[in-house]
Write a protein that holds these residues in place. Structure first.
Motif, short mmCIF file in Angstrom:
data_model
loop_
_atom_site.label_atom_id
_atom_site.label_comp_id
_atom_site.label_asym_id
_atom_site.label_seq_id
_atom_site.Cartn_x
_atom_site.Cartn_y
_atom_site.Cartn_z
N THR A 51 0.81 -1.22 0.00
CA THR A 51 0.00 0.00 0.00
C THR A 51 0.84 1.27 0.00
O THR A 51 0.54 2.24 -0.72
CB THR A 51 -0.93 0.01 1.23
OG1 THR A 51 -1.65 -1.21 1.27
CG2 THR A 51 -1.89 1.18 1.18
N GLY A 52 1.89 1.28 0.82
CA GLY A 52 2.72 2.48 0.91
C GLY A 52 3.33 2.86 -0.42
O GLY A 52 3.32 4.03 -0.83
N LEU B 55 -8.45 12.77 3.81
CA LEU B 55 -8.74 11.89 4.94
C LEU B 55 -7.80 10.69 4.83
O LEU B 55 -8.01 9.80 4.00
CB LEU B 55 -10.20 11.44 4.91
CG LEU B 55 -10.63 10.43 5.98
CD1 LEU B 55 -10.36 10.98 7.38
CD2 LEU B 55 -12.10 10.06 5.84
N VAL B 56 -6.74 10.74 5.62
CA VAL B 56 -5.70 9.71 5.55
C VAL B 56 -5.90 8.74 6.72
O VAL B 56 -5.94 9.15 7.88
CB VAL B 56 -4.29 10.32 5.62
CG1 VAL B 56 -3.22 9.24 5.55
CG2 VAL B 56 -4.11 11.32 4.49
N ILE B 57 -6.03 7.46 6.39
CA ILE B 57 -6.24 6.42 7.41
C ILE B 57 -5.06 5.47 7.36
O ILE B 57 -4.39 5.33 6.33
CB ILE B 57 -7.57 5.66 7.13
CG1 ILE B 57 -8.75 6.63 7.17
CG2 ILE B 57 -7.79 4.55 8.16
CD1 ILE B 57 -10.08 5.98 6.94
N ASP B 58 -4.79 4.83 8.52
CA ASP B 58 -3.73 3.81 8.55
C ASP B 58 -3.81 2.97 7.29
O ASP B 58 -4.83 2.33 7.02
CB ASP B 58 -3.90 2.88 9.76
CG ASP B 58 -3.69 3.59 11.08
OD1 ASP B 58 -4.19 3.10 12.09
OD2 ASP B 58 -3.00 4.62 11.09
N HIS B 59 -2.74 2.96 6.52
CA HIS B 59 -2.84 2.37 5.18
C HIS B 59 -3.02 0.87 5.20
O HIS B 59 -3.50 0.27 4.24
CB HIS B 59 -1.62 2.75 4.35
CG HIS B 59 -0.35 2.10 4.80
ND1 HIS B 59 0.39 2.58 5.86
CD2 HIS B 59 0.30 1.01 4.34
CE1 HIS B 59 1.45 1.82 6.04
NE2 HIS B 59 1.42 0.87 5.13
N SER B 60 -2.64 0.21 6.29
CA SER B 60 -2.87 -1.24 6.36
C SER B 60 -3.00 -1.64 7.81
O SER B 60 -2.46 -0.99 8.71
CB SER B 60 -1.71 -2.00 5.71
OG SER B 60 -0.51 -1.80 6.42
N SER C 134 -12.03 8.42 1.75
CA SER C 134 -10.76 8.27 2.46
C SER C 134 -9.76 7.57 1.56
O SER C 134 -10.09 7.09 0.47
CB SER C 134 -10.96 7.43 3.73
OG SER C 134 -11.30 6.10 3.38
N THR C 135 -8.54 7.50 2.03
CA THR C 135 -7.52 6.73 1.31
C THR C 135 -7.87 5.25 1.34
O THR C 135 -8.56 4.76 2.24
CB THR C 135 -6.15 6.92 1.97
OG1 THR C 135 -6.26 6.61 3.36
CG2 THR C 135 -5.66 8.33 1.81
N ASN C 136 -7.39 4.55 0.34
CA ASN C 136 -7.54 3.09 0.32
C ASN C 136 -6.72 2.47 1.42
O ASN C 136 -5.59 2.90 1.69
CB ASN C 136 -7.05 2.54 -1.03
CG ASN C 136 -8.22 2.22 -1.94
OD1 ASN C 136 -9.18 1.59 -1.54
ND2 ASN C 136 -8.14 2.70 -3.18
N ILE C 137 -7.28 1.48 2.08
CA ILE C 137 -6.51 0.77 3.11
C ILE C 137 -6.67 -0.73 2.90
O ILE C 137 -7.64 -1.19 2.28
CB ILE C 137 -6.95 1.14 4.54
CG1 ILE C 137 -8.38 0.67 4.81
CG2 ILE C 137 -6.82 2.63 4.78
CD1 ILE C 137 -8.74 0.74 6.28
N SER C 138 -5.72 -1.46 3.41
CA SER C 138 -5.77 -2.93 3.37
C SER C 138 -5.96 -3.45 4.78
O SER C 138 -5.25 -3.03 5.70
CB SER C 138 -4.46 -3.49 2.80
OG SER C 138 -4.26 -3.04 1.49
N ILE C 139 -6.91 -4.33 4.95
CA ILE C 139 -7.14 -4.96 6.25
C ILE C 139 -7.14 -6.47 6.05
O ILE C 139 -7.86 -6.99 5.18
CB ILE C 139 -8.49 -4.54 6.87
CG1 ILE C 139 -8.57 -3.02 7.01
CG2 ILE C 139 -8.70 -5.20 8.22
CD1 ILE C 139 -9.91 -2.53 7.51
N GLU C 140 -6.35 -7.13 6.84
CA GLU C 140 -6.35 -8.61 6.83
C GLU C 140 -6.84 -9.10 8.19
O GLU C 140 -6.26 -8.76 9.23
CB GLU C 140 -4.95 -9.16 6.55
CG GLU C 140 -4.94 -10.69 6.47
CD GLU C 140 -3.57 -11.25 6.17
OE1 GLU C 140 -3.44 -12.50 6.13
OE2 GLU C 140 -2.62 -10.47 5.96
N ILE C 141 -7.91 -9.88 8.17
CA ILE C 141 -8.48 -10.43 9.40
C ILE C 141 -8.27 -11.94 9.39
O ILE C 141 -8.64 -12.62 8.43
CB ILE C 141 -9.99 -10.11 9.53
CG1 ILE C 141 -10.22 -8.60 9.41
CG2 ILE C 141 -10.54 -10.65 10.83
CD1 ILE C 141 -9.54 -7.76 10.47
N VAL C 142 -7.70 -12.46 10.46
CA VAL C 142 -7.47 -13.90 10.58
C VAL C 142 -8.05 -14.39 11.90
O VAL C 142 -8.37 -13.59 12.79
CB VAL C 142 -5.96 -14.25 10.52
CG1 VAL C 142 -5.36 -13.81 9.20
CG2 VAL C 142 -5.22 -13.64 11.68
#
Length: 969
Positions: free
Chosen positions: A576-577, A653-658, A747-755
């Motif tokens: 993402t960065g 609107l900047v969010i934690d990118h991942s 907002s900015t695109n972000i990646s979220i991985e849930i396990v």
């Protein structure tokens, strides 16, 4: 007459028959008695104590029965049975035991038989023998932890000698009785026994023993919280000690008084008596004086009288240094540093860490002194940063220099060089000092640290572009010979930058072309040979390098192509960065091409995107100062171009990118809202756009107004319910300009991985550790300190439970616990900056300190574990004070009990380190009992499991103590 004679003969015959029958019965009983005795002796000889015990009991029962039936046996014969009572006692002790209950039962029986033997000797007035077996009985009770019963028996010895008017032995015996009652927590009889021992010692003129026993009696009162009564006995002890000039004992008594006042919370009086103890010990027992003055420092520190605390810590350190106790002298300076930190005097705190390091490095035990220099360097750096922020650049440079010197002391040349580089950049920017010399130092240190490319960068900063170009070229060719194509290409490109600054076109073009060729060879090699990429070098980074070379050469079409290739690669890799950075440069180049075509609306849109992406990339904070300036210059250039093609309210609107988290675990996403325009914007609200399986726990609040060029930070808290990978824009921001026009921006695109949350066993613990570490690293990167700490701690716990025997995993476990501690303490420090803390915030601090203590205990750092447990209890007490609900108070008090259980276990471990296994066992018994009482107290299942596991660990430690005591025995 014949009838009379016949009758007499018949009577005589019957009498003879009875006598014969009695004789035969006696003979049979005597033979049976001998048989049982021989059998008992045989089994005892072959160590079969179980059968020996049965035989001795049968023998004794039969013997008593015979003695009862035969008038010739006397009391004296009964007393001859004493040895057999002793034998039975011995067999009860020596028989094999497989359970604690069995051992306690048999030892109790053994003690009973020894008591019986002692009582019989007492009746015979054989006092030495009576003493021996009373002691046997007492010791036997003591061995299985029946201290009260042990004390009761020993008191019979004391009473015996008191009746015999042997006051010397009676006094020492009562003192022993007091010790045993104290172990049994029977404080009233313990106090009575110590007092009686003191009085008897006084009677016979043994002033030393009298003083000692009064001090022990006072200690008992102190333990009971009877602090005023304790002082009286302490004073009696001190007066007696003074009378015989036993000043070391007097000083110890003063320390007892001081401890009494300290525990009662009367720190003023505690200080007074610690000082008396220190002054009394001077020139008599200087080590005790040093300890006493250190205690004075601690009390003043508790009272927040930090200046006084510092003075006494220094006094203690001076004495310890003179005695050669350099470790103690060093540790005092750690406390001094803490006081200076509380005073806000970071310079003195740092200087004190340097003093710690100097003392520690001189310690012949080769203490690890590096932490002193590192801590000092960190504080000096912090001071430098603070002065730099305030615009006091000369002061900032001075402290950076001190930090560099501290790092030099531990040969951390890379960190030393970083500071010289930082200093050089300030000196250059603010026209201070000899920045040329500073950058030269940085270059030398980088070379020593094996970073020649960074050395070349230093020459670049001082405009020694020719030297920089040559060193970058040499570095590139060296990397080329080694086959490190990517690093070679980077070197050629930076050499091109150097020649570009010189305006030397031919070598510039040559180096850029070599860079591009080498980048492409690297890409080809990666693709054909399948060489694994890493975080620094990969195909995407190569494309970025090629694009940058073409950008400087003015080849915008080629620049656009390679930025597109880089973007495509990073999207495929979910980086993402780098996606954001590539989009920023691509939008910027595309905007310039659009301007060349006269397509200003498209250029305006592309420039807005470029600004947004550049600022999003800057907010990630991953750049060195030079590249950061480069990105900021791009933002300035884009803004300037945007002004030329039209302007509108710009917001980002900047969010934690991942992020990476677990199912049903709280997920915090931090966000920054920035107004880039020249006018304020109003009524900023947020609309979540989330998949159905992600629930919102807490939404960000509405912002009424945001001034021009200002930013505000907030967060959204989520709860994922399903294992999944997401690539989403989770929020839209709605806002208005000053004229009421409404706008919407994603907002900015972000990646979220849930396990799924990891569950570890011996087969898959490494997977669990990796999952927790990835979670922790991600949360730390996003500045969610508490969540990061939880991740590191869980990773360490997995390693502790399943892989401690492996040295590599053991090292990794320690690193994880240390990272957890650092994140937890940073989290607490951030909370404490709030000012007046709420009840919830106090509880968060208390919970966190409890977690820190648990980590320190797992690292076997018992001093810090105890410190944080004490601080946790203090904060929980404050929570209780702020709580109105009785139910909530009860829950917090239950938690305090749990913390106290852990504190007892830590104290037990410290006692084990001192080989005081009796005290350790006593403390662990209390800890286990508290945990047992705490179970079922309304906790979550996870916390209940944690308490059960902790109770089990305490039980294992308790068993190890028994093994060690048996070996000692």
């Amino acid at each position: 007459m014949k009838k009379v004679i016949k009758k007499s003969i018949t009577s005589l015959l019957k009498s003879e028959q009875r006598s014969a029958s009695d004789w035969m019965k006696k003979t049979k009983d005597d033979m049976e008695l001998k048989t049982w005795l021989k059998r008992a002796q045989h089994f005892e000889k072959i160590n079969d104590y179980g059968h020996a015990l049965d035989a001795y009991l049968t023998f004794l029962e039969l013997k008593l029965k015979i003695m009862k039936s035969r008038p010739e046996y006397t009391v004296k014969d009964y007393f001859k049975l004493v040895p057999y009572y002793i034998k039975i006692g011995d067999c009860h002790k020596n028989v094999s035991h497989y359970r604690k209950e069995e051992r306690m039962r048999d030892f109790s029986k053994a003690a009973g038989y020894y008591k019986k033997a002692a009582a019989m000797y007492l009746e015979l007035k054989e006092y030495p023998s009576a003493n021996v077996y009373f002691e046997f009985a007492s010791k036997t009770y003591e061995e299985v932890g029946l201290y009260k019963e042990s004390a009761d028996v020993f008191r019979e010895i004391a009473d015996m000698y008191l009746k015999l008017e042997n006051h010397l032995i009676a006094s020492s015996s009562y003192s022993k009785v007091g010790e045993l009652y104290e172990k049994a927590n029977a404080y009233d009889p313990a106090y009575e026994s110590y007092t009686r021992a003191a009085q008897l010692s006084s009677t016979i003129g043994d002033i030393n023993s009298a003083s000692r026993n009064y001090r022990l009696a006072a200690d008992i009162l102190r333990k009971q919280g009877k602090h005023e009564d304790a002082v009286k006995d302490y004073i009696s002890a001190a007066e007696l000690g003074t009378e015989i000039e036993r000043y070391a004992d007097v000083a110890k008594t003063y320390i007892g008084v001081a401890q009494n006042y300290e525990e009662a919370g009367n720190l003023d009086n505690a200080v007074q008596y610690y000082i008396k103890a220190g002054e009394t010990s001077l020139d008599n027992d200087d080590a005790l004086a040093a300890e006493a003055f250190k205690n004075v420092g601690r009390c003043y520190q508790k009272m927040k009288k930090y200046v006084d605390a510092i003075n006494y810590y220094k006094k203690s350190s001076t004495i310890s240094s003179r005695l050669g106790n350099l470790a103690d002298a060093a540790e005092n300076y750690v406390n001094i540093s803490s006081c200076y930190v509380m005073l806000g005097d970071y310079e003195q705190a740092a200087d004190s860490y340097v003093s710690y390091a100097r003392y520690a490095s001189a310690d012949p035990k080769n203490r690890d002194y590096s932490k002193g220099y590192v801590k000092a360097a960190e504080l000096y750096t912090k001071l430098g940063d603070s002065y730099a922020v305030d615009g006091k650049f000369a002061e900032a440079i001075e402290f950076y220099a001190k930090a560099a010197k501290a790092y030099e002391s531990v040969q951390k040349h890379d960190l030393e060089a970083d500071l010289y580089l930082k200093m050089g950049l300030l000196e250059k920017r603010e026209d201070l000092g000899d920045f040329f010399n500073t950058f030269t130092k940085a270059a030398e240190r980088y070379k020593t640290a094996g970073k020649p490319n960074k050395s070349a960068q230093c020459f670049f900063e001082i405009n020694e572009y020719l030297q920089a170009g040559r060193e970058f070229t040499d570095y590139a060719e060296e990397q080329l010979e080694r086959g490190n194509l990517f690093h070679a290409a980077e070197g050629f490109r930076k050499a091109g930058d150097s020649y570009s600054e010189l305006g030397q076109k031919d070598p510039m073009v040559d180096r850029y072309n070599k860079a591009n060729q080498t980048y492409l060879k690297y890409v080809e090699k990666l693709r054909k040979l399948g060489i694994t990429a890493d975080d620094v070098s990969n195909i995407g980074e190569a494309y970025l390098g090629i694009a940058e070379s073409n950008r400087v050469l003015g080849n915008l079409l080629n620049t656009k192509k390679f930025f597109e290739d880089a973007l495509s690669y990073f999207k495929t890799e979910n980086n993402t960065g780098r996606v954001i950075l590539s989009e920023a440069f691509l939008s910027m180049v595309s905007a310039k091409l659009a301007i060349q075509r006269g397509d200003y609306p498209l250029a305006s849109s592309l420039l807005s995107t470029a600004i947004e992406r550049f600022e999003e990339s800057i907010s990630q904070g991953e750049w060195d100062e030079r590249y950061l300036r480069f990105l900021e210059n791009n933002v300035g250039e884009a803004r300037k171009l945007l002004t030329e093609v039209g302007e509108k309210p710009e917001i980002s609107l900047v969010i934690d990118h991942s992020s990476y988290s677990f199912v049903d675990t709280s997920l915090l996403l931090n966000m920054t809202v920035t107004n880039h325009g020249n006018q304020s914007i109003k009524k900023i609200s947020f609309l979540p756009h989330l998949p159905e399986e992600i629930k919102v726990i807490r939404s960000p609040p509405m912002i009424e107004e945001l001034a021009a060029k200002k930013s505000v930070q907030s967060f959204i808290e989520l709860s994922p319910k399903k294992k999944e990978k997401y690539r989403i824009k989770p929020l839209e921001v709605l806002y208005q300009d000053t004229r009421g026009n409404k706008y919407v921006k994603s907002s900015t695109n972000i990646s979220i991985e849930i396990v799924e949350k990891p569950t570890a066993d011996y087969r898959n613990y490494k997977d669990a550790v990796n999952a927790y570490q990835k979670y922790a690293d991600t949360q730390l990167k996003n500045n969610n300190l508490f969540h990061a700490a939880e991740g590191y701690k869980n990773a360490a716990n997995c390693l502790k439970e399943f892989a401690l025997k492996k040295s590599v995993d053991s090292t990794k476990m320690e690193e994880c616990y240390k990272k957890a501690i650092k994140a937890y303490t940073q989290y607490v420090d951030e909370l404490k900056k709030v000012g007046e803390l709420s009840m919830e915030q106090l509880k968060q601090i208390a919970d966190t300190e409890f977690n820190v203590a648990d980590c320190y205990e797992n690292l076997n750092d018992l001093l810090n574990a105890e410190k944080y447990l004490d601080e946790s209890v203090d904060h929980y007490d404050k929570v209780v004070g702020k709580t109105t609900s009785e139910r909530d108070k009860s829950l917090i008090r239950s938690q305090i009990n749990v913390v106290n259980a852990f504190s007892l276990r830590v104290k037990a471990k410290k006692a084990m380190g001192d080989k005081d296994y009796d005290s350790a066992k006593e403390l662990l018994d209390k800890s286990i009992n508290i945990l047992e009482d705490s179970l079922g107290g309304g906790w979550t299942k996870e916390y209940e499991d944690f308490l059960r596991k902790s109770q089990g660990e305490s039980g294992e430690i308790l068993n190890s103590i028994k093994d060690k005591k048996n070996k000692q025995g």
